[in-house]
Structures are given as structure tokens and as C-alpha cells.
Motif scaffolding. Structure first.
Motif, mmCIF file in Angstrom:
data_model
loop_
_atom_site.group_PDB
_atom_site.id
_atom_site.type_symbol
_atom_site.label_atom_id
_atom_site.label_comp_id
_atom_site.label_asym_id
_atom_site.label_seq_id
_atom_site.Cartn_x
_atom_site.Cartn_y
_atom_site.Cartn_z
ATOM 1 N N ILE A 5 52.131 33.932 34.367
ATOM 2 C CA ILE A 5 51.530 35.138 34.954
ATOM 3 C C ILE A 5 51.161 36.102 33.830
ATOM 4 N N SER A 6 49.890 36.490 33.806
ATOM 5 C CA SER A 6 49.496 37.534 32.864
ATOM 6 C C SER A 6 49.205 38.780 33.686
ATOM 7 N N THR A 7 50.045 39.786 33.530
ATOM 8 C CA THR A 7 49.889 40.970 34.371
ATOM 9 C C THR A 7 49.000 42.021 33.705
ATOM 10 N N GLN A 8 48.208 42.674 34.546
ATOM 11 C CA GLN A 8 47.340 43.756 34.050
ATOM 12 C C GLN A 8 47.937 45.121 34.388
ATOM 13 N N ILE A 9 49.190 45.129 34.869
ATOM 14 C CA ILE A 9 49.789 46.393 35.343
ATOM 15 C C ILE A 9 49.698 47.516 34.288
ATOM 16 N N ILE B 25 41.938 49.226 39.360
ATOM 17 C CA ILE B 25 40.486 49.446 39.295
ATOM 18 C C ILE B 25 39.828 48.060 39.410
ATOM 19 N N PRO B 26 39.154 47.774 40.530
ATOM 20 C CA PRO B 26 38.640 46.417 40.787
ATOM 21 C C PRO B 26 37.776 45.841 39.669
ATOM 22 N N GLU B 27 36.864 46.639 39.140
ATOM 23 C CA GLU B 27 35.947 46.170 38.089
ATOM 24 C C GLU B 27 36.731 45.736 36.834
ATOM 25 N N LEU B 28 37.721 46.554 36.477
ATOM 26 C CA LEU B 28 38.551 46.220 35.314
ATOM 27 C C LEU B 28 39.358 44.949 35.574
ATOM 28 N N ALA B 29 39.837 44.814 36.815
ATOM 29 C CA ALA B 29 40.652 43.644 37.165
ATOM 30 C C ALA B 29 39.831 42.373 36.992
ATOM 31 N N SER B 30 38.613 42.342 37.512
ATOM 32 C CA SER B 30 37.833 41.106 37.431
ATOM 33 C C SER B 30 37.448 40.784 35.993
ATOM 34 N N ARG B 31 37.067 41.797 35.225
ATOM 35 C CA ARG B 31 36.729 41.549 33.813
ATOM 36 C C ARG B 31 37.925 40.944 33.071
ATOM 37 N N ASN B 32 39.100 41.485 33.358
ATOM 38 C CA ASN B 32 40.281 40.986 32.655
ATOM 39 C C ASN B 32 40.710 39.610 33.128
ATOM 40 N N SER C 70 38.650 37.348 33.947
ATOM 41 C CA SER C 70 37.699 36.472 33.276
ATOM 42 C C SER C 70 38.104 36.203 31.833
ATOM 43 N N SER C 71 38.582 37.233 31.137
ATOM 44 C CA SER C 71 38.973 36.982 29.740
ATOM 45 C C SER C 71 40.367 36.359 29.629
ATOM 46 N N ASN C 72 41.253 36.625 30.602
ATOM 47 C CA ASN C 72 42.636 36.115 30.495
ATOM 48 C C ASN C 72 42.802 34.682 30.991
#
Ligand code: KG4
Ligand code: ZN
Length: 350
Positions: free
Chosen positions: A34-38, A48-55, A57-59
Motif C-alpha cells: 500500500i502506498s498511501t497519499q495521506i 483532492i481528486p485530481e491530485l489522487a489520480s495523478r499520484n 498514475s505515478s505510484n
């Protein structure tokens, strides 16, 4: 059979590998990464949905690689690719879902679209020796509070749900009002351990009503009105540590009282003697403690996932996929993601 699961519905990018050994009910979780963006979303007080999807994609490539490496398997060993299709943030869902479809297409292996709520709901059974048994399920996450009569895989009857805020959402919103970091659940839980839950009288909506629905939005209103009485201007940062802890304990107990009372009402109604609790809120220390006491007294078997499988993870997605794969219940590659996917929707269509 080796199932690879991908979860990306909110702010965790996760990949897991689960292996179904012949003649054994319980599968083996080979890896769950699990890579968390918390920490990233905490800066904004919520996801923030936009930030979540970008991350995502890179993670995702790195998480996928780590999951395969720690399971000691190659992508060519995978028999089925499963991913969350909803509910969740649409742009976030698309990342994991499209990756799983692309992998399935390239490998010429089947794909399974999994409902995130079904993943949570089945998660207490991932490590359960007896496999999935008929039970009452209480799903308590950031977005949902559900009571479900589970007869078997895909045989679900919704008994009750929150009519407004979910239990996790109530924790998060009250925490925000108290200027505590996101996500609020663990923070309130930690402070509540040092607090007196009886100091403040907070509402327990629908506690005594016969139906099995929940309502938690009144709790944040109660805290909103209480704050100015505790400190001039109602600034939570002016509260002394003990008052803040007592408030956290009061809020936590108000939520738990309703969850536990309704769960036991549903056990009585359905006649089930097994209760399984899942979702992020199910790692709440007091909820676990109090459920254990209540269940022991009522001779109800309580099945809880380990803490690592309560908040969003991909092992639960791989496991839900595995149960479907055992029945040859695969999804077409053009199955869409659905941010509002209802439980049972996927089964109904398949
Ligand atoms: O299941 P989950 O990871 O995501 C959703 O599918 O929504 O649940 C996240 C929720 C958040 O609202 C978070 O505050 C809550 O679970 N949570 C907790 C605790 N740990 C996480 N709530 C109460 N006590 C906790 N210890
Ligand atoms: Zn979840």
C-alpha cells in the motif's frame, strides 16, 4: 490460481497477490503493498481528486513491481487480474482499473471488476480458516455505513445504511472542526483513549428506532454548538488538552453506541450468530474492544480483519476477485468504472 488485485479508488495505491491453493479454503496472501497519499492530502484537509489520480498514475508501476517482488512471482504467473470498479473517485478508479485491464489483455488472462464495498465486506474472511460463512456484515468506512445480511458470495441483502454522513465521515468532519489533522478517525481515536466519554452529552440519532438505518450528521452540528460554550469564539485551538480529549471520547462513544446497538438489532432480526466488521472505522480501538465484550456476552462469533486490512488495501480486492474467479464469474474488458457503484450491481450484470 494466482490473483493480482489493484485498488485505487481514493487515496491509497495498492497491489496484492493472493494464491488459492488446491483443497484449502483460506487462500495465501503473498503480498499486500500500500502506498498511501495521506500526507499529501493532509496539507489540504481532505482528498483532492485530481491530485489522487495523478499520484496513482505515478505510484502504481512501483507498487506493482514491489508486490510481485515480495510475493516472489512474475506477472506471467498471474491467472486473474482484479481491480476496483467503484464506488470511489472516478479519475482515481480509472488508473487502477485501466492498468488491470491492460495487464489482462496483454497476458490473455481474465479480468474481474470488483466493488470496493464488497472488498471491505469480505475482508474479515481473507484469513478466516473456515472461509466465507453466512453472517451479518457491518461495513464502516469513510464513505459508507452499511448493515448487510450475507448468505454467500454475491448473495447480499441490504438491511440498513446511513441516511447522511457515514461513520468515518462523521469522525473526519468533527476532527476538521476541532482542527485535527486528516483523516480524523485515527486522531480522534488516539485522543479519546485519554478522555472521559461521559463529560459531554452528545446525540445518538436513531438509537431507539426500530429500523436499521443510521444518521451521523447531527453530531457535527452538536459539536458546532458546543464549541462556543467551551471557549470564547469557539476556536478549538483554545481548548485545553483534557477538554479536547473528553470531546473526542464523547464523539467516539456517540458513534460507537449507535453502530453497536444497530448491529445487535440486526443480529436479532436475522438470527445470525456471526458478526463481521470491516472498513477503516473497524480499526477503532474502542469499537474493537466493545464489540468483543458484547459479542462474548451474546455468544456471537466476531470476525474482524487485522488492522492492516481495515483501511483501503488491495488484498481485499484480490480476495473478492478470487471468490468470483472460483465460480468463473469474469468481467468483460469494457466494464466501466462507476463512482456510485451499488453493492451487487456487478453481480446483477454479470
Ligand atoms: O475504508 P477506508 O480506508 O476508506 C473508505 O473506503 O472510505 O476508511 C477510511 C475512514 C476514514 O474516515 C478514517 O477517518 C476512518 O476510516 N478511520 C477510523 C480509524 N482509522 C481510520 N475511524 C475511527 N477510528 C480509527 N482508528
Ligand atoms: Zn474503503
Amino acid at each position: 490460481m494466482l490473483v493480482l488485485g489493484i485498488e485505487s479508488s481514493c487515496d491509497e495505491t495498492a497491489v496484492a497477490l493472493i494464491e488459492d491453493a488446491a483443497g484449502q479454503t483460506a487462500p495465501r496472501v503473498l503480498s499486500s503493498v500500500i502506498s498511501t497519499q495521506i500526507p499529501l492530502h493532509r496539507l489540504y484537509g481532505g482528498v483532492i481528486p485530481e491530485l489522487a489520480s495523478r499520484n496513482h498514475s505515478s505510484n502504481l508501476p512501483g507498487v506493482l513491481q514491489e508486490a510481485l517482488q515480495s510475493a516472489n512471482r512474475s506477472i506471467h504467473d498471474v491467472d486473474v487480474f482484479a481491480s476496483t470498479a467503484g464506488p470511489g473517485l472516478v479519475a482515481a478508479l480509472l488508473v487502477g482499473n485501466t492498468a488491470a485491464k491492460a495487464l489482462a489483455l496483454t497476458a490473455g488472462k481474465p479480468f474481474i471488476a470488483v466493488n470496493h464495498l464488497e472488498g471491505h465486506m469480505l475482508s474479515p474472511f481473507i484469513l478466516h480458516e473456515g472461509g466465507l460463512v453466512p453472517h451479518l456484515s457491518l461495513v464502516v468506512s469513510g464513505g459508507h455505513t452499511l448493515l448487510i445480511d450475507v448468505q454467500g458470495t454475491g448473495q447480499y441483502t441490504l438491511l440498513g445504511r446511513s441516511l447522511d454522513d457515514a461513520a468515518g465521515e462523521a469522525f473526519d468532519k468533527v476532527a476538521k472542526m476541532l482542527d485535527l489533522p486528516y483523516p480524523g478517525g485515527p486522531e480522534i481515536d488516539k485522543r479519546a483513549e485519554q478522555g472521559d466519554a461521559t463529560r459531554f452529552k452528545l446525540p445518538r440519532p436513531m438509537l431507539h428506532e426500530e429500523h436499521l438505518n443510521f444518521s451521523f450528521s447531527g453530531l457535527k452540528t452538536a459539536v458546532l454548538y458546543l464549541l462556543p460554550k467551551l471557549t470564547p469564539g469557539g476556536n478549538p485551538n483554545d481548548l485545553d488538552a483534557q477538554t479536547l480529549n473528553d470531546l473526542c471520547a464523547g464523539v467516539r462513544q456517540a458513534i460507537l453506541d449507535v453502530l453497536i446497538r444497530k448491529a445487535f438489532k440486526a443480529l436479532k432480526k436475522t438470527g445470525h450468530k456471526v458478526l463481521a466488521v470491516s472498513g477503516g472505522v473497524s480499526c477503532n480501538t474502542a469499537l474493537r474492544r466493545q464489540l468483543q465484550e458484547h459479542c462474548a456476552r451474546a455468544r456471537v462469533e466476531l470476525i474482524l480483519p487485522p488492522n492492516s486490512l481495515t483501511t483501503d488495501n488491495a488484498a481485499m480486492i484480490a480476495f473478492a476477485g478470487l471468490l468470483r474467479a472460483r465460480n468463473g464469474d469474469f468481467s468483460p474488458l469494457n466494464t466501466p468504472v462507476d463512482p456510485n457503484l451499488k453493492l451487487g450491481g456487478i453481480q446483477a450484470r454479470a
